[in-house]
Design a protein around this motif. Structure first.
Motif, PDB file in Angstrom:
ATOM      1  N   GLU A  74      38.050  51.714  34.122  1.00  0.00           N
ATOM      2  CA  GLU A  74      38.249  52.620  32.890  1.00  0.00           C
ATOM      3  C   GLU A  74      39.764  52.829  33.223  1.00  0.00           C
ATOM      4  OE1 GLU A  74      35.169  55.430  32.326  1.00  0.00           O
ATOM      5  OE2 GLU A  74      33.805  53.981  31.419  1.00  0.00           O
ATOM      6  N   ALA A  75      39.827  53.489  34.601  1.00  0.00           N
ATOM      7  CA  ALA A  75      41.259  53.894  35.016  1.00  0.00           C
ATOM      8  C   ALA A  75      42.482  52.747  35.030  1.00  0.00           C
ATOM      9  CB  ALA A  75      41.437  54.572  36.311  1.00  0.00           C
ATOM     10  N   ALA A  76      42.067  51.741  35.175  1.00  0.00           N
ATOM     11  CA  ALA A  76      42.854  50.676  35.221  1.00  0.00           C
ATOM     12  C   ALA A  76      43.336  50.152  33.425  1.00  0.00           C
ATOM     13  CB  ALA A  76      42.284  49.278  35.847  1.00  0.00           C
ATOM     14  N   GLY A  77      42.722  50.901  32.684  1.00  0.00           N
ATOM     15  CA  GLY A  77      42.737  50.440  31.370  1.00  0.00           C
ATOM     16  C   GLY A  77      42.071  49.194  30.601  1.00  0.00           C
ATOM     17  N   ARG A  78      40.982  48.954  31.166  1.00  0.00           N
ATOM     18  CA  ARG A  78      40.429  47.797  31.126  1.00  0.00           C
ATOM     19  C   ARG A  78      39.412  48.125  29.943  1.00  0.00           C
ATOM     20  NH1 ARG A  78      39.375  46.507  36.866  1.00  0.00           N
ATOM     21  NH2 ARG A  78      41.473  45.459  37.547  1.00  0.00           N
ATOM     22  N   ALA A  79      39.281  49.655  29.383  1.00  0.00           N
ATOM     23  CA  ALA A  79      38.402  49.691  28.273  1.00  0.00           C
ATOM     24  C   ALA A  79      39.642  49.822  27.163  1.00  0.00           C
ATOM     25  CB  ALA A  79      37.856  51.244  28.561  1.00  0.00           C
ATOM     26  N   PRO A  80      39.022  49.635  25.981  1.00  0.00           N
ATOM     27  CA  PRO A  80      39.999  49.622  24.814  1.00  0.00           C
ATOM     28  C   PRO A  80      40.734  50.986  24.795  1.00  0.00           C
ATOM     29  CG  PRO A  80      38.007  48.983  24.079  1.00  0.00           C
ATOM     30  CD  PRO A  80      37.788  49.661  25.575  1.00  0.00           C
ATOM     31  N   ARG A  81      41.948  51.136  24.558  1.00  0.00           N
ATOM     32  CA  ARG A  81      42.861  52.316  24.316  1.00  0.00           C
ATOM     33  C   ARG A  81      42.102  53.292  23.213  1.00  0.00           C
ATOM     34  NH1 ARG A  81      46.509  53.150  27.940  1.00  0.00           N
ATOM     35  NH2 ARG A  81      47.660  51.583  28.636  1.00  0.00           N
ATOM     36  N   LEU A 113      32.934  46.697  43.021  1.00  0.00           N
ATOM     37  CA  LEU A 113      33.745  47.510  43.587  1.00  0.00           C
ATOM     38  C   LEU A 113      34.790  47.175  44.410  1.00  0.00           C
ATOM     39  CD1 LEU A 113      34.478  50.640  43.938  1.00  0.00           C
ATOM     40  CD2 LEU A 113      32.711  50.822  45.516  1.00  0.00           C
ATOM     41  N   ALA A 114      34.441  46.146  45.079  1.00  0.00           N
ATOM     42  CA  ALA A 114      35.664  45.610  46.070  1.00  0.00           C
ATOM     43  C   ALA A 114      36.840  45.080  45.200  1.00  0.00           C
ATOM     44  CB  ALA A 114      35.021  44.631  47.149  1.00  0.00           C
ATOM     45  N   GLU A 115      36.502  44.317  44.346  1.00  0.00           N
ATOM     46  CA  GLU A 115      37.669  43.904  43.239  1.00  0.00           C
ATOM     47  C   GLU A 115      38.140  45.088  42.741  1.00  0.00           C
ATOM     48  OE1 GLU A 115      40.102  41.381  41.347  1.00  0.00           O
ATOM     49  OE2 GLU A 115      38.699  40.943  43.347  1.00  0.00           O
ATOM     50  N   ALA A 116      37.403  45.891  41.979  1.00  0.00           N
ATOM     51  CA  ALA A 116      38.098  47.100  41.381  1.00  0.00           C
ATOM     52  C   ALA A 116      38.972  47.837  42.487  1.00  0.00           C
ATOM     53  CB  ALA A 116      36.898  47.938  40.885  1.00  0.00           C
ATOM     54  N   LEU A 117      38.764  47.887  43.452  1.00  0.00           N
ATOM     55  CA  LEU A 117      39.478  48.638  44.512  1.00  0.00           C
ATOM     56  C   LEU A 117      40.881  47.629  44.916  1.00  0.00           C
ATOM     57  CD1 LEU A 117      36.857  49.856  47.062  1.00  0.00           C
ATOM     58  CD2 LEU A 117      38.412  51.310  45.783  1.00  0.00           C
ATOM     59  N   ARG A 118      40.727  46.535  44.809  1.00  0.00           N
ATOM     60  CA  ARG A 118      41.892  45.520  45.166  1.00  0.00           C
ATOM     61  C   ARG A 118      42.917  45.658  44.035  1.00  0.00           C
ATOM     62  NH1 ARG A 118      38.142  41.993  47.614  1.00  0.00           N
ATOM     63  NH2 ARG A 118      37.461  41.097  45.701  1.00  0.00           N
ATOM     64  N   THR A 119      42.350  45.879  42.871  1.00  0.00           N
ATOM     65  CA  THR A 119      43.479  45.879  41.511  1.00  0.00           C
ATOM     66  C   THR A 119      43.408  47.525  41.107  1.00  0.00           C
ATOM     67  OG1 THR A 119      41.482  45.451  40.107  1.00  0.00           O
ATOM     68  CG2 THR A 119      42.886  43.532  40.980  1.00  0.00           C
ATOM     69  N   CYS A 120      43.187  48.334  42.173  1.00  0.00           N
ATOM     70  CA  CYS A 120      43.314  49.909  41.519  1.00  0.00           C
ATOM     71  C   CYS A 120      44.450  50.377  41.131  1.00  0.00           C
ATOM     72  CB  CYS A 120      42.748  50.548  43.026  1.00  0.00           C
ATOM     73  SG  CYS A 120      42.392  52.249  42.659  1.00  0.00           S
ATOM     74  N   PRO A 121      44.390  51.086  40.002  1.00  0.00           N
ATOM     75  CA  PRO A 121      45.642  51.710  39.669  1.00  0.00           C
ATOM     76  C   PRO A 121      45.764  52.955  40.440  1.00  0.00           C
ATOM     77  CG  PRO A 121      44.043  52.181  38.147  1.00  0.00           C
ATOM     78  CD  PRO A 121      43.230  51.045  38.907  1.00  0.00           C
ATOM     79  N   ASP A 122      46.919  53.880  40.169  1.00  0.00           N
ATOM     80  CA  ASP A 122      47.147  55.164  40.785  1.00  0.00           C
ATOM     81  C   ASP A 122      46.178  56.009  40.170  1.00  0.00           C
ATOM     82  OD1 ASP A 122      48.019  57.366  41.910  1.00  0.00           O
ATOM     83  OD2 ASP A 122      49.758  57.491  41.128  1.00  0.00           O
ATOM     84  N   THR A 123      45.211  56.579  40.709  1.00  0.00           N
ATOM     85  CA  THR A 123      44.011  57.407  40.270  1.00  0.00           C
ATOM     86  C   THR A 123      44.305  58.949  40.687  1.00  0.00           C
ATOM     87  OG1 THR A 123      42.679  56.828  42.132  1.00  0.00           O
ATOM     88  CG2 THR A 123      42.399  55.570  39.987  1.00  0.00           C
ATOM     89  N   GLY A 124      45.115  58.991  41.715  1.00  0.00           N
ATOM     90  CA  GLY A 124      45.729  60.171  42.435  1.00  0.00           C
ATOM     91  C   GLY A 124      44.848  60.095  43.716  1.00  0.00           C
ATOM     92  N   THR A 125      44.130  59.382  43.990  1.00  0.00           N
ATOM     93  CA  THR A 125      43.300  59.114  45.281  1.00  0.00           C
ATOM     94  C   THR A 125      43.865  57.732  45.917  1.00  0.00           C
ATOM     95  OG1 THR A 125      41.541  60.434  44.643  1.00  0.00           O
ATOM     96  CG2 THR A 125      41.352  59.362  46.572  1.00  0.00           C
ATOM     97  N   ALA A 126      44.113  57.386  47.090  1.00  0.00           N
ATOM     98  CA  ALA A 126      44.529  56.509  47.700  1.00  0.00           C
ATOM     99  C   ALA A 126      43.392  55.494  47.578  1.00  0.00           C
ATOM    100  CB  ALA A 126      45.224  56.521  49.199  1.00  0.00           C
TER     101      ALA A 126
END
Length: 120
Positions: free
Chosen positions: A50-57, A86-99
């Motif tokens: 959701e943070a990566a914007g994969r949900a509709p704007r 989760l591993a795939e989501a982490l590989r493509t993780c956007p800036d969420t405020g946590t590294a």
């Protein structure tokens, strides 16, 4: 790109142990522990997606899709799938405020603790 192999290795080790566990151990709580972990990993992956914007704007956040209880003999597979998600989501993780590396470390620790609780 973040190396998520520590997570995939930990998840696959625990999933394999669940797949090989006798029915009695699964019934004594190992399956429940694995399912709880699979659900937590799925929630974490969904948040990152959701943070990566994969949900509709403009859309309201989708309700969390819970991993169903499909029985004690499939929990290893459920854990494997959610861990890889989760591993795939982490590989493509956007800036969420946590590294992403911090999120990865937290997930690996969760898997390790759940495995200890399930297999004691």
């Amino acid at each position: 790109m973040l190396d998520t192999s520590p997570l995939t290795v930990a998840v696959e080790r625990f999933a394999d142990r669940l797949r090989a566990a006798p029915q009695s151990r699964l019934q004594r709580g190992a399956a429940a522990e694995g399912l709880a972990l699979a659900r937590e990993l799925a929630v974490r992956a969904q948040r990152l997606e959701e943070a990566a914007g994969r949900a509709p704007r403009g859309a309201a956040p989708a309700p969390a899709r819970e991993v169903p209880d499909a029985g004690i003999f499939v929990v290893g597979d459920q854990l494997s799938v959610t861990g890889l998600d989760l591993a795939e989501a982490l590989r493509t993780c956007p800036d969420t405020g946590t590294a992403p590396s911090v999120l990865l470390d937290e997930a690996v620790a969760l898997v390790g603790l759940a495995e200890v609780r399930a297999m004691r």
